[in-house]
Design a protein around this motif. Structure first.
Motif, PDB file in Angstrom:
ATOM      1  N   TYR A  68    -129.039 -21.310 -63.384  1.00 37.58           N
ATOM      2  CA  TYR A  68    -129.595 -20.271 -63.872  1.00 37.58           C
ATOM      3  C   TYR A  68    -129.754 -19.251 -62.877  1.00 37.58           C
ATOM      4  N   TYR A  69    -129.962 -19.662 -61.503  1.00 40.17           N
ATOM      5  CA  TYR A  69    -130.259 -18.573 -60.561  1.00 40.17           C
ATOM      6  C   TYR A  69    -129.128 -17.936 -59.902  1.00 40.17           C
ATOM      7  N   CYS A  70    -127.913 -18.280 -60.066  1.00 38.57           N
ATOM      8  CA  CYS A  70    -126.765 -17.955 -59.460  1.00 38.57           C
ATOM      9  C   CYS A  70    -125.903 -16.861 -59.995  1.00 38.57           C
ATOM     10  N   LEU A 160    -123.575 -28.839 -49.037  1.00 34.94           N
ATOM     11  CA  LEU A 160    -123.930 -29.151 -50.550  1.00 34.94           C
ATOM     12  C   LEU A 160    -125.260 -29.095 -50.457  1.00 34.94           C
ATOM     13  N   ARG A 161    -125.699 -27.996 -50.726  1.00 36.68           N
ATOM     14  CA  ARG A 161    -127.514 -28.075 -50.703  1.00 36.68           C
ATOM     15  C   ARG A 161    -127.831 -28.990 -51.959  1.00 36.68           C
ATOM     16  N   HIS A 162    -129.052 -29.689 -51.777  1.00 42.39           N
ATOM     17  CA  HIS A 162    -129.555 -30.346 -52.754  1.00 42.39           C
ATOM     18  C   HIS A 162    -130.244 -29.596 -54.019  1.00 42.39           C
ATOM     19  N   GLU A 163    -130.362 -28.526 -53.289  1.00 42.97           N
ATOM     20  CA  GLU A 163    -131.267 -27.239 -54.235  1.00 42.97           C
ATOM     21  C   GLU A 163    -132.592 -27.688 -54.394  1.00 42.97           C
ATOM     22  N   THR A 164    -133.141 -28.913 -55.018  1.00 41.84           N
ATOM     23  CA  THR A 164    -134.429 -29.209 -54.939  1.00 41.84           C
ATOM     24  C   THR A 164    -134.434 -30.664 -55.578  1.00 41.84           C
ATOM     25  N   PHE A 201    -132.085 -26.297 -49.606  1.00 44.87           N
ATOM     26  CA  PHE A 201    -132.572 -25.771 -50.641  1.00 44.87           C
ATOM     27  C   PHE A 201    -133.235 -24.216 -50.635  1.00 44.87           C
ATOM     28  N   MET A 202    -133.449 -23.717 -51.822  1.00 47.69           N
ATOM     29  CA  MET A 202    -133.952 -22.191 -51.744  1.00 47.69           C
ATOM     30  C   MET A 202    -135.329 -22.392 -51.917  1.00 47.69           C
ATOM     31  N   VAL A 203    -135.894 -21.647 -51.066  1.00 43.94           N
ATOM     32  CA  VAL A 203    -137.237 -21.395 -50.808  1.00 43.94           C
ATOM     33  C   VAL A 203    -137.870 -20.416 -51.985  1.00 43.94           C
ATOM     34  N   GLY A 231    -132.868 -20.870 -47.614  1.00 46.50           N
ATOM     35  CA  GLY A 231    -132.904 -19.314 -47.593  1.00 46.50           C
ATOM     36  C   GLY A 231    -133.784 -19.029 -48.691  1.00 46.50           C
ATOM     37  N   PRO A 232    -134.763 -17.774 -48.960  1.00 47.92           N
ATOM     38  CA  PRO A 232    -135.353 -17.232 -49.932  1.00 47.92           C
ATOM     39  C   PRO A 232    -134.531 -17.325 -51.233  1.00 47.92           C
ATOM     40  N   PHE A 233    -134.992 -17.745 -52.399  1.00 51.06           N
ATOM     41  CA  PHE A 233    -134.630 -17.427 -53.531  1.00 51.06           C
ATOM     42  C   PHE A 233    -134.672 -15.881 -53.759  1.00 51.06           C
ATOM     43  N   ILE A 234    -133.440 -15.367 -54.225  1.00 50.99           N
ATOM     44  CA  ILE A 234    -133.611 -13.848 -54.503  1.00 50.99           C
ATOM     45  C   ILE A 234    -133.038 -13.668 -55.904  1.00 50.99           C
ATOM     46  N   PRO A 235    -133.644 -12.877 -56.976  1.00 48.41           N
ATOM     47  CA  PRO A 235    -133.096 -12.978 -58.220  1.00 48.41           C
ATOM     48  C   PRO A 235    -131.851 -12.223 -58.115  1.00 48.41           C
ATOM     49  N   LEU A 307    -121.354 -12.100 -54.818  1.00 45.98           N
ATOM     50  CA  LEU A 307    -122.899 -11.813 -55.059  1.00 45.98           C
ATOM     51  C   LEU A 307    -123.828 -12.895 -55.835  1.00 45.98           C
ATOM     52  N   LEU A 308    -124.421 -13.802 -54.932  1.00 47.52           N
ATOM     53  CA  LEU A 308    -125.131 -14.919 -55.454  1.00 47.52           C
ATOM     54  C   LEU A 308    -126.620 -14.423 -55.895  1.00 47.52           C
ATOM     55  N   TYR A 309    -126.909 -13.332 -55.198  1.00 43.38           N
ATOM     56  CA  TYR A 309    -128.092 -12.594 -55.514  1.00 43.38           C
ATOM     57  C   TYR A 309    -128.018 -10.853 -55.232  1.00 43.38           C
ATOM     58  N   ASP A 310    -129.180 -10.331 -55.732  1.00 46.44           N
ATOM     59  CA  ASP A 310    -128.885  -8.708 -55.333  1.00 46.44           C
ATOM     60  C   ASP A 310    -129.187  -8.281 -53.880  1.00 46.44           C
TER      61      ASP A 310
HETATM   62  N1  5AD Z   1    -130.780 -16.507 -54.336  1.00 47.65           N
HETATM   63  C1  5AD Z   1    -130.740 -17.446 -53.159  1.00 47.65           C
HETATM   64  N2  5AD Z   1    -129.903 -18.199 -52.903  1.00 47.65           N
HETATM   65  C2  5AD Z   1    -129.038 -18.829 -54.103  1.00 47.65           C
HETATM   66  N3  5AD Z   1    -127.887 -19.355 -53.915  1.00 47.65           N
HETATM   67  C3  5AD Z   1    -127.559 -19.281 -55.147  1.00 47.65           C
HETATM   68  N4  5AD Z   1    -127.999 -18.505 -55.964  1.00 47.65           N
HETATM   69  C4  5AD Z   1    -129.044 -17.943 -55.080  1.00 47.65           C
HETATM   70  C5  5AD Z   1    -130.082 -16.843 -55.365  1.00 47.65           C
HETATM   71  N5  5AD Z   1    -130.065 -16.275 -56.246  1.00 47.65           N
HETATM   72  C6  5AD Z   1    -127.781 -20.441 -52.769  1.00 47.65           C
HETATM   73  C7  5AD Z   1    -127.676 -21.987 -53.511  1.00 47.65           C
HETATM   74  C8  5AD Z   1    -126.274 -22.246 -53.309  1.00 47.65           C
HETATM   75  C9  5AD Z   1    -125.928 -21.251 -52.142  1.00 47.65           C
HETATM   76  C10 5AD Z   1    -124.586 -21.358 -51.697  1.00 47.65           C
HETATM   77  O1  5AD Z   1    -126.421 -20.310 -52.330  1.00 47.65           O
HETATM   78  O2  5AD Z   1    -128.857 -22.813 -52.761  1.00 47.65           O
HETATM   79  O3  5AD Z   1    -126.273 -23.713 -52.830  1.00 47.65           O
END
Ligand code: 5AD
Length: 349
Positions: A68-70, A160-164, A201-203, A231-235, A307-310
């Motif tokens: 959902y985040y990627c 391989l991030r475990h993500e959470t 994991f994402m923060v 790294g921070p989660f970024i939408p 681009l996994l995030y903006d």
């Molecule tokens: N924001 C930040 N990190 C992300 N990843 C994927 N989507 C996002 C996002 N929207 C991270 C995931 C993945 C890594 C390759 O990139 O944690 O494991």
């Protein structure tokens, strides 16, 4: 009292879940400054002022998953899909080698075209062409047999991030076919095969709590990986999480410091996402305990499609440009980029 938790972490390299949680909930800039002094010292003790570089090759943005985040989730029809050929990947390695990179990270979505056989062939050619380099794969989940084949072809490391760690939280971030348990099993398999393993994991991912983060830290302690990527989660605007809030610089840096004290010899990248939420994010990451950066070696023409995030940084810079800039940025804070494989010093069993 929170200060004594940091003292304890420095001395014993471990805390209880409730202590982790109190530290995270009790964040203050002063507490962070206290932590960073110690985490920086630990970093320098193990790695001096060296910054290891990894050449990141984003070789395919096809992905069968729909996280959902990627941004490159399978459900995003607005992505221009690409995959590099073997020749193109090798040409990235050649450029990278000349620029002083001795680790190549092949990262991609879970692309059905890149079967284990095809990927093993690429890995084997890189292995024989650059015997002095480390090959890192970041290609997602697979069976133990598949991981073994890739290892036998010459791959040394796997990210391989475990993500959470938390099962319910994992389910809120991923479609039902994916599970935290399987993700974690992959990591144990990789470790058993003999890979140097990176997880993370994402923060600040949606619905993440300090309790979840405490579980993530305990999992890291248990797995004892060679590398931890956070790294921070970024939408991303074309995902279900488009409207969610991004993770913060402060919490990401705080976690980098905590992880450095928990696993002092671990490889800790200052990630691209960290550099994206703040102009000097990667430098601040280094000053909090990080010791790795992963500049992009992908051909310029595909940068804008991975681009996994903006607002991802350096999508229009040549590899050489990135490399030079990085060198200057690291020098400006008293650190130096080194040409070395940069193996992990986290070798305790
Ligand atoms: N924001 C930040 N990190 C992300 N990843 C994927 N989507 C996002 C996002 N929207 C991270 C995931 C993945 C890594 C390759 O990139 O944690 O494991």
């Amino acid at each position: 009292c929170l200060y004594t938790f940091i003292d304890k972490l420095e001395a014993e390299h471990t805390l209880y879940a409730s202590e982790w949680q109190q530290l995270l909930d009790g964040y203050t800039p002063r507490l962070a400054a206290y932590l960073f002094e110690k985490s920086r010292r630990a970093r320098i003790q193990f790695y001096g002022h060296d910054v290891y570089i990894r050449g990141l090759i984003e070789f395919t943005n096809y992905c069968r998953n729909n996280c959902y985040y990627c941004g490159i989730r399978s459900g995003n029809t607005h992505v221009h899909r690409y995959r590099l050929t073997k020749e193109e990947i090798l040409s990235c390695c050649e450029t990278g080698y000349e620029l002083g990179f001795r680790t190549f990270v092949l990262q991609g979505g879970e692309d059905p075209y890149y079967t284990t056989a095809r990927l093993s062939d690429v890995v084997h050619t890189i292995r024989t062409t650059y015997p002095d380099c480390a090959i890192t794969l970041s290609t997602g989940e697979a069976t133990k047999e598949e991981y073994q084949q890739l290892f036998d072809a010459g791959a040394n490391r796997f990210l391989l991030r475990h993500e959470t760690y938390n099962t319910e939280h994992y389910q809120k971030l991923h479609p039902a076919q994916l599970s935290a348990a399987h993700r974690q099993q992959c990591l144990w398999d990789l470790k058993e095969i003999g890979y140097q393993v990176g997880t993370g994991f994402m923060v600040g991912s949606p619905w993440q709590t300090s309790e979840h983060l405490a579980e993530d830290l305990l999992f890291l302690k248990e797995l004892n990986p060679q590398m931890v990527g956070i790294g921070p989660f970024i939408p991303h605007h074309d995902t279900p999480f488009a409207g969610q809030k991004a993770g913060t610089l402060e919490l990401t840096l705080f976690l980098l410091g905590l992880i450095r004290l928990m696993l002092p010899g671990v490889l800790l990248p200052a990630t691209t996402a960290l550099g994206t939420i703040a102009e000097n994010g990667r430098e601040l990451g280094i000053l909090s305990g990080a010791n790795v950066v992963m500049p992009n070696l992908s051909p310029k023409r595909v940068r804008g499609d991975y681009l996994l995030y903006d607002n991802k940084i350096s999508t229009d810079a040549e590899a050489a440009e990135c490399r030079r800039e990085l060198e200057q940025h690291m020098q400006s804070i008293g650190y130096q980029v080194v040409t070395a494989r940069g193996d992990s010093l986290n070798i305790t069993p």
